[in-house]
Design an enzyme around this catalytic site. Structure first.
Site, short mmCIF file in Angstrom:
data_model
loop_
_atom_site.label_atom_id
_atom_site.label_comp_id
_atom_site.label_asym_id
_atom_site.label_seq_id
_atom_site.Cartn_x
_atom_site.Cartn_y
_atom_site.Cartn_z
N ARG A 1 29.84 -20.74 -17.67
CA ARG A 1 28.94 -19.90 -16.86
C ARG A 1 28.71 -20.49 -15.48
O ARG A 1 27.62 -20.39 -14.93
CB ARG A 1 27.60 -19.69 -17.56
CG ARG A 1 27.65 -18.80 -18.77
CD ARG A 1 27.72 -17.33 -18.36
NE ARG A 1 28.00 -16.49 -19.50
CZ ARG A 1 27.07 -15.81 -20.17
NH1 ARG A 1 25.84 -15.87 -19.81
NH2 ARG A 1 27.42 -15.06 -21.18
N ARG B 1 23.92 -16.45 -12.48
CA ARG B 1 22.63 -16.22 -11.83
C ARG B 1 21.95 -17.44 -11.22
O ARG B 1 21.01 -17.30 -10.45
CB ARG B 1 21.68 -15.52 -12.81
CG ARG B 1 22.04 -14.07 -13.01
CD ARG B 1 21.34 -13.50 -14.22
NE ARG B 1 21.83 -14.16 -15.43
CZ ARG B 1 21.54 -13.76 -16.66
NH1 ARG B 1 20.75 -12.73 -16.85
NH2 ARG B 1 22.03 -14.38 -17.70
N ARG C 1 24.79 -9.49 -6.99
CA ARG C 1 24.28 -8.83 -8.21
C ARG C 1 23.26 -7.74 -7.87
O ARG C 1 23.17 -6.73 -8.58
CB ARG C 1 23.66 -9.91 -9.12
CG ARG C 1 23.09 -9.43 -10.41
CD ARG C 1 24.19 -9.03 -11.37
NE ARG C 1 23.65 -8.76 -12.69
CZ ARG C 1 23.25 -7.56 -13.09
NH1 ARG C 1 23.33 -6.53 -12.28
NH2 ARG C 1 22.77 -7.40 -14.30
N ASP D 1 33.92 -10.63 -19.03
CA ASP D 1 33.09 -10.86 -20.21
C ASP D 1 33.94 -10.69 -21.46
O ASP D 1 34.97 -10.01 -21.43
CB ASP D 1 31.92 -9.87 -20.25
CG ASP D 1 30.82 -10.37 -21.16
OD1 ASP D 1 29.98 -11.17 -20.70
OD2 ASP D 1 30.82 -10.01 -22.35
N TYR E 1 29.56 -8.28 -32.29
CA TYR E 1 28.82 -7.43 -31.34
C TYR E 1 29.07 -5.95 -31.60
O TYR E 1 28.18 -5.11 -31.49
CB TYR E 1 29.20 -7.77 -29.88
CG TYR E 1 28.53 -9.02 -29.37
CD1 TYR E 1 27.23 -8.98 -28.85
CD2 TYR E 1 29.18 -10.25 -29.38
CE1 TYR E 1 26.61 -10.13 -28.38
CE2 TYR E 1 28.57 -11.40 -28.91
CZ TYR E 1 27.28 -11.34 -28.42
OH TYR E 1 26.66 -12.47 -27.95
O1 CP3 Z 1 31.34 -18.29 -15.36
C1 CP3 Z 1 31.75 -17.91 -16.47
O2 CP3 Z 1 31.46 -18.49 -17.53
C2 CP3 Z 1 32.74 -16.75 -16.51
C3 CP3 Z 1 32.31 -15.48 -16.95
C4 CP3 Z 1 31.75 -15.23 -18.36
C5 CP3 Z 1 30.65 -14.36 -18.56
N1 CP3 Z 1 30.51 -14.20 -19.92
C6 CP3 Z 1 29.87 -13.74 -17.50
C7 CP3 Z 1 28.54 -13.18 -17.80
C8 CP3 Z 1 32.21 -15.65 -19.61
C9 CP3 Z 1 33.30 -16.64 -19.95
C10 CP3 Z 1 31.41 -14.98 -20.59
C11 CP3 Z 1 31.63 -15.11 -22.04
C12 CP3 Z 1 30.67 -14.49 -22.96
N2 CP3 Z 1 30.00 -13.30 -22.83
C13 CP3 Z 1 30.37 -15.01 -24.25
C14 CP3 Z 1 30.99 -16.26 -24.87
C15 CP3 Z 1 30.41 -17.50 -24.32
C16 CP3 Z 1 28.98 -17.71 -24.67
O3 CP3 Z 1 28.14 -17.55 -23.73
O4 CP3 Z 1 28.68 -18.02 -25.81
C17 CP3 Z 1 29.45 -14.14 -24.86
C18 CP3 Z 1 28.82 -14.30 -26.23
C19 CP3 Z 1 29.22 -13.05 -23.95
C20 CP3 Z 1 28.38 -11.85 -24.17
C21 CP3 Z 1 27.32 -11.67 -23.16
N3 CP3 Z 1 27.54 -11.41 -21.81
C22 CP3 Z 1 25.93 -11.75 -23.37
C23 CP3 Z 1 25.26 -12.03 -24.72
C24 CP3 Z 1 25.30 -11.51 -22.13
C25 CP3 Z 1 23.82 -11.40 -21.87
C26 CP3 Z 1 23.17 -12.71 -21.81
C27 CP3 Z 1 23.13 -13.23 -20.41
O5 CP3 Z 1 23.44 -14.42 -20.20
O6 CP3 Z 1 22.76 -12.44 -19.53
C28 CP3 Z 1 26.34 -11.35 -21.16
C29 CP3 Z 1 26.16 -11.11 -19.71
C30 CP3 Z 1 26.89 -11.99 -18.76
N4 CP3 Z 1 28.18 -12.41 -18.88
C31 CP3 Z 1 26.36 -12.53 -17.52
C32 CP3 Z 1 27.41 -13.25 -16.92
C33 CP3 Z 1 27.40 -13.96 -15.59
C34 CP3 Z 1 24.99 -12.26 -16.95
C35 CP3 Z 1 25.04 -10.94 -16.23
C36 CP3 Z 1 23.96 -10.73 -15.19
O7 CP3 Z 1 24.13 -11.19 -14.05
O8 CP3 Z 1 23.00 -10.04 -15.53
#
Ligand code: CP3
Length: 345
Positions: free
Chosen positions: A22, A26, A35, A71, A146
């Site tokens: 990540r 944010r 964003r 994602d 999911y």
């Molecule tokens: O920088 C990075 O890591 C690259 C991009 C990336 C994102 N998601 C961006 C993201 C990667 C590799 C992921 C993987 C991901 N997504 C996983 C596996 C890794 C982990 O975290 O366990 C999972 C389970 C998801 C599913 C997911 N995506 C959830 C549950 C959420 C909501 C929770 C949260 O953190 O907001 C997301 C949203 C998400 N994916 C955001 C980002 C940057 C936040 C989006 C925002 O700006 O609102």
């Protein structure tokens, strides 16, 4: 020049590469600015925007690897499932997969992922040559969870119920995800990704046998099929509780296993086949601490790896949105100062 990340995996070099889960997100003001103008999925599917976000942490910190901004939940979209991200809730599938009819209604709509390959190409053209580009996908188990739950869940009740009481149906869901995932990863590499990471976050809910059957076996299928298609880039496996489950992934063909922060890296390093690399495992919450504690924690992890295996410094899980930016820099500096001391001595 291949840079620290790739050469560490191919054992050509003993500088420890560093990137963070990540790292695009944010906690960065430059991310928050973009964003404000787009929804999350709009950002993922607009190549110029996704490429810019992928490169932001590289510009700011000079990480050794960039991870594609996308994602894990895009693959269900390629199966025809509607997905939305709601502020404060997270991902939601309004029509979860629970019955045979639901499974039969899944489609193949892989063209929806086309803009993501364009992002990969754009990022590769914008990154410094020494920065590796990591593509990724979710593993079938976590992605299916999911799809079945309809969103985030604290215990994966629906998923585990289907797994144990309607095993054939559950396997059909996994096979559907497997299919699009292999194609998705293959095409990311052909577009320019130089390494891959497979995320199976929620294996932490599984017992040992189920983890082997529904996670490790599917990861093995992905790796075997990609290798058969001539994809030779390094592949990393990530999951929560890999500190317990890592032996199950040693025979899947992955090159690197990412370890969560519960694990003792010294003991895992002593135990795991030395041809398999390790990645990890700082608890991201440590980044709320002072500089000297962060440095100590980082050095302790680096020092735990006593073998010659590939090692990549990372977090045990992702950066939180309110992590202080300077703490990220302190952690990177600590990895680099550790590598410098050991290279000189
Ligand atoms: O920088 C990075 O890591 C690259 C991009 C990336 C994102 N998601 C961006 C993201 C990667 C590799 C992921 C993987 C991901 N997504 C996983 C596996 C890794 C982990 O975290 O366990 C999972 C389970 C998801 C599913 C997911 N995506 C959830 C549950 C959420 C909501 C929770 C949260 O953190 O907001 C997301 C949203 C998400 N994916 C955001 C980002 C940057 C936040 C989006 C925002 O700006 O609102």
């Amino acid at each position: 020049m291949s840079g620290q990340y790739l050469s560490a995996i191919t054992s050509e070099n003993n500088q420890i590469p560093v990137w963070m889960m990540r790292q695009a997100g944010r906690y960065l003001p430059e991310y928050r600015e973009i964003r404000q103008q787009h929804s999350f999925l709009e950002m993922v599917y607009t190549p110029s925007v996704a490429a810019e976000i992928t490169c932001q942490p590289i510009r700011r910190f000079g990480f050794d690897a960039a991870i594609l901004f996308s994602d894990i939940l895009v693959t269900p979209q390629a199966l025809g499932m509607a997905l939305r991200f709601t502020e404060g809730i997270g991902p939601e599938f309004p029509h979860p997969i629970r019955t045979k009819n639901d499974v039969q209604s899944l489609k193949r709509d892989i063209r929806v992922l086309d803009p993501i390959y364009e992002t990969v190409q754009l990022v590769r053209s914008q990154l410094p040559s020494e920065t590796a580009l990591i593509g990724f996908a979710g593993a079938p188990f976590t992605v299916a969870s999911y799809m079945i739950e309809g969103g985030s869940s604290k215990d994966l009740k629906h998923t585990k119920k289907m797994m144990v009481s309607e095993t054939r149906l559950f396997q059909e869901v996994l096979e559907n995800v497997l299919d699009v995932t292999i194609d998705y990863l293959d095409r990311q590499v052909r577009a320019g990704a130089e390494a891959l990471q497979i995320f199976d976050t929620w294996i932490s809910h599984l017992d040992w046998d189920s983890c082997e059957k529904y996670s490790a076996q599917y990861v093995k299928k992905i790796v075997t099929e990609l290798r058969q298609r001539g994809i030779s880039v390094p592949i990393t496996f990530f999951g929560k509780q890999t500190s317990v489950f890592y032996p199950l992934y040693a025979s899947t063909g992955v090159n690197v296993i990412s370890i969560d922060w519960n694990g003792d890296m010294r003991q895992i390093d002593a135990d795991l086949d030395p041809s398999i690399g390790l990645q990890g495992n700082l608890d991201p919450f440590m980044l709320y601490g002072p500089k000297d504690i962060i440095q100590q924690k980082v050095h302790r992890i680096c020092n735990a790896i006593q073998s010659n295996r590939p090692f990549i410094f990372n977090l045990g899980h992702g950066l939180m949105p309110d992590i202080p930016i300077e703490a990220v820099q302190w952690a990177i500096d600590a990895v680099r100062s550790y590598s410098q001391t050991t290279t000189l001595s």
